[in-house]
Design a protein around this motif. Structure first.
Motif, PDB file in Angstrom:
ATOM      1  N   ARG A 188       5.179   8.722   1.483  1.00  9.07           N
ATOM      2  CA  ARG A 188       5.463   7.671   0.501  1.00  9.07           C
ATOM      3  C   ARG A 188       4.988   6.321   1.024  1.00  9.07           C
ATOM      4  O   ARG A 188       5.161   5.994   2.207  1.00  9.07           O
ATOM      5  N   THR A 189       4.388   5.530   0.152  1.00  9.85           N
ATOM      6  CA  THR A 189       4.046   4.164   0.512  1.00  9.85           C
ATOM      7  C   THR A 189       4.721   3.184  -0.434  1.00  9.85           C
ATOM      8  O   THR A 189       4.754   3.388  -1.645  1.00  9.85           O
ATOM      9  N   ASP A 190       5.252   2.107   0.154  1.00  7.90           N
ATOM     10  CA  ASP A 190       5.865   1.004  -0.591  1.00  7.90           C
ATOM     11  C   ASP A 190       5.028  -0.259  -0.458  1.00  7.90           C
ATOM     12  O   ASP A 190       5.533  -1.371  -0.621  1.00  7.90           O
ATOM     13  N   ALA A 191       3.736  -0.097  -0.176  1.00  3.91           N
ATOM     14  CA  ALA A 191       2.875  -1.241   0.134  1.00  3.91           C
ATOM     15  C   ALA A 191       2.391  -2.002  -1.091  1.00  3.91           C
ATOM     16  O   ALA A 191       1.730  -3.033  -0.954  1.00  3.91           O
ATOM     17  N   LEU A 192       2.702  -1.525  -2.302  1.00  2.00           N
ATOM     18  CA  LEU A 192       2.128  -2.128  -3.500  1.00  2.00           C
ATOM     19  C   LEU A 192       2.489  -3.607  -3.639  1.00  2.00           C
ATOM     20  O   LEU A 192       1.634  -4.440  -3.938  1.00  2.00           O
ATOM     21  N   GLN A 193       3.764  -3.954  -3.425  1.00  2.00           N
ATOM     22  CA  GLN A 193       4.198  -5.358  -3.558  1.00  2.00           C
ATOM     23  C   GLN A 193       3.471  -6.265  -2.577  1.00  2.00           C
ATOM     24  O   GLN A 193       3.028  -7.357  -2.927  1.00  2.00           O
ATOM     25  N   GLN A 194       3.357  -5.810  -1.337  1.00  2.00           N
ATOM     26  CA  GLN A 194       2.873  -6.674  -0.268  1.00  2.00           C
ATOM     27  C   GLN A 194       1.348  -6.686  -0.139  1.00  2.00           C
ATOM     28  O   GLN A 194       0.747  -7.730   0.135  1.00  2.00           O
ATOM     29  N   HIS A 195       0.712  -5.524  -0.358  1.00  2.00           N
ATOM     30  CA  HIS A 195      -0.718  -5.415  -0.065  1.00  2.00           C
ATOM     31  C   HIS A 195      -1.580  -4.976  -1.237  1.00  2.00           C
ATOM     32  O   HIS A 195      -2.806  -5.020  -1.140  1.00  2.00           O
ATOM     33  N   GLY A 196      -0.971  -4.537  -2.337  1.00  6.76           N
ATOM     34  CA  GLY A 196      -1.756  -4.163  -3.501  1.00  6.76           C
ATOM     35  C   GLY A 196      -2.121  -2.685  -3.562  1.00  6.76           C
ATOM     36  O   GLY A 196      -1.915  -1.913  -2.627  1.00  6.76           O
ATOM     37  N   TYR A 197      -2.707  -2.320  -4.700  1.00  6.08           N
ATOM     38  CA  TYR A 197      -2.979  -0.918  -5.021  1.00  6.08           C
ATOM     39  C   TYR A 197      -3.965  -0.273  -4.053  1.00  6.08           C
ATOM     40  O   TYR A 197      -3.756   0.850  -3.583  1.00  6.08           O
ATOM     41  N   ASP A 198      -5.067  -0.950  -3.756  1.00  7.15           N
ATOM     42  CA  ASP A 198      -6.104  -0.348  -2.923  1.00  7.15           C
ATOM     43  C   ASP A 198      -5.573   0.033  -1.545  1.00  7.15           C
ATOM     44  O   ASP A 198      -5.954   1.074  -0.986  1.00  7.15           O
ATOM     45  N   ASP A 199      -4.697  -0.799  -0.992  1.00  2.96           N
ATOM     46  CA  ASP A 199      -4.125  -0.482   0.318  1.00  2.96           C
ATOM     47  C   ASP A 199      -3.213   0.738   0.225  1.00  2.96           C
ATOM     48  O   ASP A 199      -3.166   1.558   1.151  1.00  2.96           O
ATOM     49  N   CYS A 200      -2.489   0.878  -0.894  1.00 10.69           N
ATOM     50  CA  CYS A 200      -1.649   2.066  -1.090  1.00 10.69           C
ATOM     51  C   CYS A 200      -2.492   3.338  -1.069  1.00 10.69           C
ATOM     52  O   CYS A 200      -2.136   4.332  -0.422  1.00 10.69           O
ATOM     53  N   ILE A 201      -3.615   3.320  -1.783  1.00  8.70           N
ATOM     54  CA  ILE A 201      -4.491   4.494  -1.825  1.00  8.70           C
ATOM     55  C   ILE A 201      -5.053   4.779  -0.441  1.00  8.70           C
ATOM     56  O   ILE A 201      -5.140   5.946  -0.009  1.00  8.70           O
ATOM     57  N   ARG A 202      -5.414   3.732   0.283  1.00  7.75           N
ATOM     58  CA  ARG A 202      -5.930   3.913   1.644  1.00  7.75           C
ATOM     59  C   ARG A 202      -4.884   4.565   2.540  1.00  7.75           C
ATOM     60  O   ARG A 202      -5.188   5.492   3.312  1.00  7.75           O
ATOM     61  N   ARG A 203      -3.633   4.124   2.426  1.00  9.71           N
ATOM     62  CA  ARG A 203      -2.556   4.693   3.241  1.00  9.71           C
ATOM     63  C   ARG A 203      -2.285   6.148   2.866  1.00  9.71           C
ATOM     64  O   ARG A 203      -2.086   7.005   3.742  1.00  9.71           O
ATOM     65  N   LEU A 204      -2.268   6.433   1.587  1.00 13.13           N
ATOM     66  CA  LEU A 204      -1.986   7.800   1.162  1.00 13.13           C
ATOM     67  C   LEU A 204      -3.126   8.743   1.545  1.00 13.13           C
ATOM     68  O   LEU A 204      -2.877   9.893   1.938  1.00 13.13           O
ATOM     69  N   LYS A 205      -4.361   8.287   1.452  1.00 17.17           N
ATOM     70  CA  LYS A 205      -5.482   9.128   1.880  1.00 17.17           C
ATOM     71  C   LYS A 205      -5.410   9.415   3.375  1.00 17.17           C
ATOM     72  O   LYS A 205      -5.696  10.546   3.818  1.00 17.17           O
ATOM     73  N   ALA A 206      -5.009   8.422   4.158  1.00 17.69           N
ATOM     74  CA  ALA A 206      -4.868   8.638   5.599  1.00 17.69           C
ATOM     75  C   ALA A 206      -3.762   9.653   5.896  1.00 17.69           C
ATOM     76  O   ALA A 206      -3.907  10.518   6.766  1.00 17.69           O
ATOM     77  N   ALA A 207      -2.641   9.559   5.151  1.00 19.00           N
ATOM     78  CA  ALA A 207      -1.547  10.515   5.329  1.00 19.00           C
ATOM     79  C   ALA A 207      -1.983  11.917   4.913  1.00 19.00           C
ATOM     80  O   ALA A 207      -1.674  12.915   5.585  1.00 19.00           O
ATOM     81  N   ARG A 208      -2.721  11.998   3.821  1.00 20.76           N
ATOM     82  CA  ARG A 208      -3.250  13.294   3.366  1.00 20.76           C
ATOM     83  C   ARG A 208      -4.157  13.915   4.415  1.00 20.76           C
ATOM     84  O   ARG A 208      -4.077  15.120   4.696  1.00 20.76           O
TER      85      ARG A 208
END
Length: 327
Positions: A188-208
């Motif tokens: 799970r990522t909660d980065a949307l508020q602080q860093h935006g959508y693109d960073d969320c996708i980057r984090r989730l791809k790294a976790a995947r």
């Protein structure tokens, strides 16, 4: 009472008994995790999991035959501690609550449980995963918020660096692999508020890429954004957390399935309903001197939801006479 007779297998491959009770005899000691994994890998159905926070709310969801359950961290914190969801519940609170819920019916709907940020560094994450596996939890999500975390639908969230987040995911993956567990790891990522959508996708791809089984982007700001996340991470399965009146727009189960989500949790489904129902009843008691419980909702009915019939069956088949005069 006559002994039980095995009559055949159900659709999941578990032997059923001739009595009309909820219990079944399973052959897999890690049934919940295996069942959830099969749902993800062998079907395309949306797995809808109402949020439950205690034994009664879980029993009601089981009675209504939901395919999965979700143990909410917010609900656990509210019910066990009477506090807001600000990271106050720790591993002991979460693990003991999850163990109780998961084992009400070990052969029933699999339980997904909140694991917050893992409650510490890599060693604590590993311990937390180990404890959830022992508790019978089928799947869990672990997030990238800082230690001083808060509910995903409050403002002011902060997240750790991508590298630190990956240590949590890596520790969780290594632990479940070492224990040869089928438990489903949800990043799970909660980065949307602080860093935006693109960073969320980057984090989730790294976790995947390091082995997380499912992704969860918390706090979508629009339906279009939710749909885009499914497309950007396809075919990796995504979980949608639907919190009505939270940070995200309301998305129905039908809409979520059409978008391509694989799991949908309703974190506040039981908690919000309980607040409304309890408050209404206590206001009536204060004003009118009675609670106003509807006719037919007797103590016995509530106890039946909580396994009364199965308990009577255990006692009777063992030769006990505790229920010889009825209840």
């Amino acid at each position: 009472m006559a002994p039980s007779i095995i009559t055949g297998k159900d659709a999941d491959g578990y032997y059923t008994m001739n009595e009309p009770c909820h219990s079944t005899v399973g052959l897999d000691p890690t049934l919940g995790a295996s069942k959830l994994r099969r749902m993800l890998e062998e079907t395309t159905d949306l797995i809808v999991c109402p949020g439950v926070y205690d034994g009664l709310s879980a029993r009601i969801a089981i009675e209504l035959e939901f395919k999965g359950l979700y143990m909410t961290g917010a609900g656990t914190t509210a019910s066990r501690l009477g506090m807001a969801d600000l990271g106050l519940a720790q591993l002991h609170d979460m693990r003991t609550n999850a163990e109780m819920i998961a084992n009400l019916d070990p052969y029933g709907p699999p339980l997904i449980a909140d694991m917050d940020h893992g409650y510490g560094g890599p060693l604590m994450v590993s311990k937390s995963v180990h404890q959830y596996i022992l508790a019978g939890v089928a799947g869990f999500h672990i997030e990238d918020q800082v230690q001083n975390k808060r509910c995903g639908h409050l403002a002011g969230k902060k997240v750790v660096s991508l590298d630190e987040y990956m240590t949590r995911i890596r520790a969780a993956k290594q632990t479940k692999d070492r224990l040869q567990s089928q438990i489903v790891l949800i990043a799970r990522t909660d980065a949307l508020q602080q860093h935006g959508y693109d960073d969320c996708i980057r984090r989730l791809k790294a976790a995947r890429d390091i082995g997380a089984d499912v992704g969860l982007l918390e706090g979508f700001t629009s339906k279009e954004q939710a749909r885009q996340a499914v497309q950007d991470l396809h075919p990796w399965p995504l979980l949608l957390n639907m919190v009505e009146n939270g940070a995200s727009p309301v998305i129905t189960t039908e809409e979520a399935e059409e978008m391509g989500f694989r799991i949908m949790i309703f974190s506040f489904a039981s908690l919000a309903s309980a607040y409304l129902g309890i408050r209404s009843a206590l206001k009536k008691l204060k004003k009118e001197g009675v609670v106003g419980t509807p006719e037919g909702l007797s103590p016995r009915k509530l106890f039946e939801v909580c396994g009364l019939v199965d308990s009577m069956k255990v006692d009777t088949e063992a030769g006990g006479d505790g229920f010889i005069d009825g209840v």
